[in-house]
Scaffold this motif. Sequence first.
Motif, short mmCIF file in Angstrom:
data_model
loop_
_atom_site.label_atom_id
_atom_site.label_comp_id
_atom_site.label_asym_id
_atom_site.label_seq_id
_atom_site.Cartn_x
_atom_site.Cartn_y
_atom_site.Cartn_z
N THR A 54 38.48 45.94 49.24
CA THR A 54 37.24 45.20 49.40
C THR A 54 37.18 44.10 48.35
N ILE A 55 36.91 42.88 48.80
CA ILE A 55 36.80 41.76 47.87
C ILE A 55 35.47 41.09 48.07
N ASN A 56 34.66 41.04 47.03
CA ASN A 56 33.33 40.41 47.13
C ASN A 56 32.62 40.82 48.41
N ALA A 57 32.56 42.10 48.65
CA ALA A 57 31.86 42.68 49.80
C ALA A 57 32.55 42.43 51.14
N TYR A 121 44.95 40.35 56.27
CA TYR A 121 45.16 39.87 54.91
C TYR A 121 44.42 38.54 54.79
N ARG A 122 44.13 38.12 53.55
CA ARG A 122 43.40 36.86 53.38
C ARG A 122 44.23 35.68 53.87
N LEU A 123 43.56 34.82 54.63
CA LEU A 123 44.22 33.66 55.22
C LEU A 123 44.00 32.42 54.36
N PRO A 130 49.28 33.40 46.59
CA PRO A 130 49.34 34.60 45.75
C PRO A 130 48.21 35.60 46.07
N GLU A 131 47.04 35.10 46.48
CA GLU A 131 45.96 36.04 46.87
C GLU A 131 46.35 36.81 48.13
N THR A 132 46.96 36.10 49.08
CA THR A 132 47.45 36.78 50.28
C THR A 132 48.45 37.87 49.89
N GLY A 236 34.79 27.09 48.06
CA GLY A 236 35.64 27.82 47.13
C GLY A 236 35.34 29.31 47.10
N THR A 237 34.27 29.73 47.77
CA THR A 237 33.94 31.16 47.74
C THR A 237 34.19 31.84 49.09
N GLU A 238 34.60 31.05 50.10
CA GLU A 238 34.82 31.66 51.42
C GLU A 238 36.02 32.60 51.41
N ILE A 239 35.93 33.63 52.22
CA ILE A 239 37.06 34.52 52.44
C ILE A 239 37.26 34.63 53.94
N ARG A 240 38.47 34.34 54.41
CA ARG A 240 38.77 34.49 55.84
C ARG A 240 39.89 35.49 56.00
C1 LIG Z 1 33.84 36.54 44.22
O1 LIG Z 1 32.58 35.91 44.03
C2 LIG Z 1 32.41 35.29 42.77
C3 LIG Z 1 30.98 34.79 42.70
O2 LIG Z 1 30.68 33.97 43.83
C4 LIG Z 1 33.43 34.16 42.64
O3 LIG Z 1 33.33 33.58 41.36
C5 LIG Z 1 34.83 34.73 42.80
O4 LIG Z 1 35.76 33.66 42.80
C6 LIG Z 1 34.93 35.47 44.12
N1 LIG Z 1 36.25 36.09 44.23
C7 LIG Z 1 37.05 35.88 45.24
C8 LIG Z 1 38.38 36.57 45.17
O5 LIG Z 1 36.76 35.17 46.20
#
Ligand SMILES: *[C@@H]1O[C@H](CO)[C@@H](O)[C@H](O)[C@H]1NC(C)=O
Length: 363
Positions: A54-57, A121-123, A130-132, A236-240
Motif C-alpha cells: 500500500t502506497i499513500n492509501a 505495479y506502478r506505471l 525505480p519506483e516500479t 507529482g502525487t498521482e499514482i497509476r
Molecule cells: C505520498 O504522499 C506524500 C504527500 O502528498 C508525498 O509527499 C509523497 O511523495 C507520496 N509518495 C508517493 C510514493 O507517491
Amino acid sequence: MAKLFIFLSAFLGILTTLISAQSSPFEMVTLVKIGYATAELAEHYHRLDVTYKTINATAIKAAVLVPKKLAASNKKTDAPVVVHFHGGGLIIGTNLEPVFIADWVTQLPVSTNSILVSPLYRLLPEANAPETLSDISSFWSWLHTSLPSVITSAYPKINTNLNQIVTVGESAGGYLAVQSALLFQEKAKIKAVIAQYPAIWPDLAAWGSLPLPDPTNEAVIKAGKVIDEYLGNLTGTEIRIDAPYPDRWELTEAALLSGRSFEFWGDETDIAQSGLGYALNVSRQWGDKLPGFWVLQGENDGMVAQAGTEEFLARLKGVHPGVEVKYTLRPGLHGFDALYGLDKPFIAEGVRWVKGFWLRGKN
Ligand SMILES: *[C@@H]1O[C@H](CO)[C@@H](O)[C@H](O)[C@H]1NC(C)=O
Ligand SMILES: *[C@@H]1O[C@H](CO)[C@@H](O)[C@H](O)[C@H]1NC(C)=O
Ligand SMILES: *[C@@H]1O[C@H](CO)[C@@H](O)[C@H](O)[C@H]1NC(C)=O
C-alpha cells in the motif's frame, strides 16, 4: 477464422495509423484477443485479488488464479507457481492484460496444475522506473511470505511450492521478469525466466541504431504535444497502477513516435538504476544461483528490436558465462506468439526446456 480476422483487422488498423504517421512504423500484433483471453481466464480459473503493498492509501494488488480443476481435486497437492508480468511499455496495461497475454501463457498453469500470480505495479509517467522496480521487489517479498497462507486459507488441500517458480512476461513484462532474476534473485528464488521480446533496457546500444524521429514531421510534433500536455497536468502525487487497453494508448503511441519514452523513466540516476548494466552488476553476486532463461523474439519486431534482445543475451553471457539460455527467434512482429497455444511445436519445445529448471530442479 473469426479470430484471425479480428487479429488482422486490428493489426492492419494500427499499422495504417502508424504508417500514415511515420515511415518507420512500430508494429504489433496483439490488439486482438481481449475477448478470448478474458473468457479463457474466467472459464479455467478461480481468481482472488490480494493487496501486496500500500502506497499513500493506494492498494497495489496481485491477481492470484487457481485452476478450477486443481481447486476441485480431493487430493493434497503441491502446486508450482507461475508469476506473470504484463507488458505495455510500463505505461499501460493491467495484470493479465487480455490484449497482450499470450494464449499459451494462459494455458501453462492449467496444464501444470500451477498457481498463476500476476501483480499490478506502478506505471510511468506518474511513477519513475525505480519506483516500479521497488513494487516488483515488494511483490517478491510478499509472494514468499504470504502467498502460501493466501492459498491454504482458500484451498486447504493446496500447498504452494515456492521451490518451483517460473516467471514470464511479454515486452515490458519480460523486462520485469528478467529484472526480477537479476536484481532480486536472493528472495525471488526463480527457477526459470520466460522473456518474450523483453529488450526495453534504456542502456542498450541497439537503441542508437534506430532512425531518429523527424522533428518536423506533423505526427511527431503532435506526439510531443500529447506528452507535454500529459506531463504538464501531473502534480507529482498521482499514482497509476492500472490502465487497461485502450486507456492511455494515445500516450503510449506518442512516447514511441516521439522517441521520448525514456523521459518517463525518471532522471539520469533513475534511468541508470533501471538499466541492464546496473542489473547485471547486482546479479554478479548470485553466481550459479541464476535461473534458466528462455527468450523469445520476432525477427520483424518493430517495437523491441532483435538487435536489442541479442545484445541483452550477449551481455548476460558476458557476465555469467555459465548461464543457461534458450533463444527462440522466429519470423514475426511484436507479440508474434500471442495467438499460439501450448501445442505449437516451438512453444512445446521451449516449455519442455523450461520445465527442466522449473519442475525438475536442474540448477
Ligand atoms: C505520498 O504522499 C506524500 C504527500 O502528498 C508525498 O509527499 C509523497 O511523495 C507520496 N509518495 C508517493 C510514493 O507517491
Ligand atoms: C489536461 O488537463 C486538462 C484540464 O483538466 C484536460 O482538459 C486535458 O484533457 C488534460 N490533458 C491530458 C493529456 O490529460
Ligand atoms: C558496473 O560495475 C562496473 C565495475 O565495477 C562499473 O565500472 C560500472 O560503472 C557499473 N555499471 C553500472 C551501470 O552500475
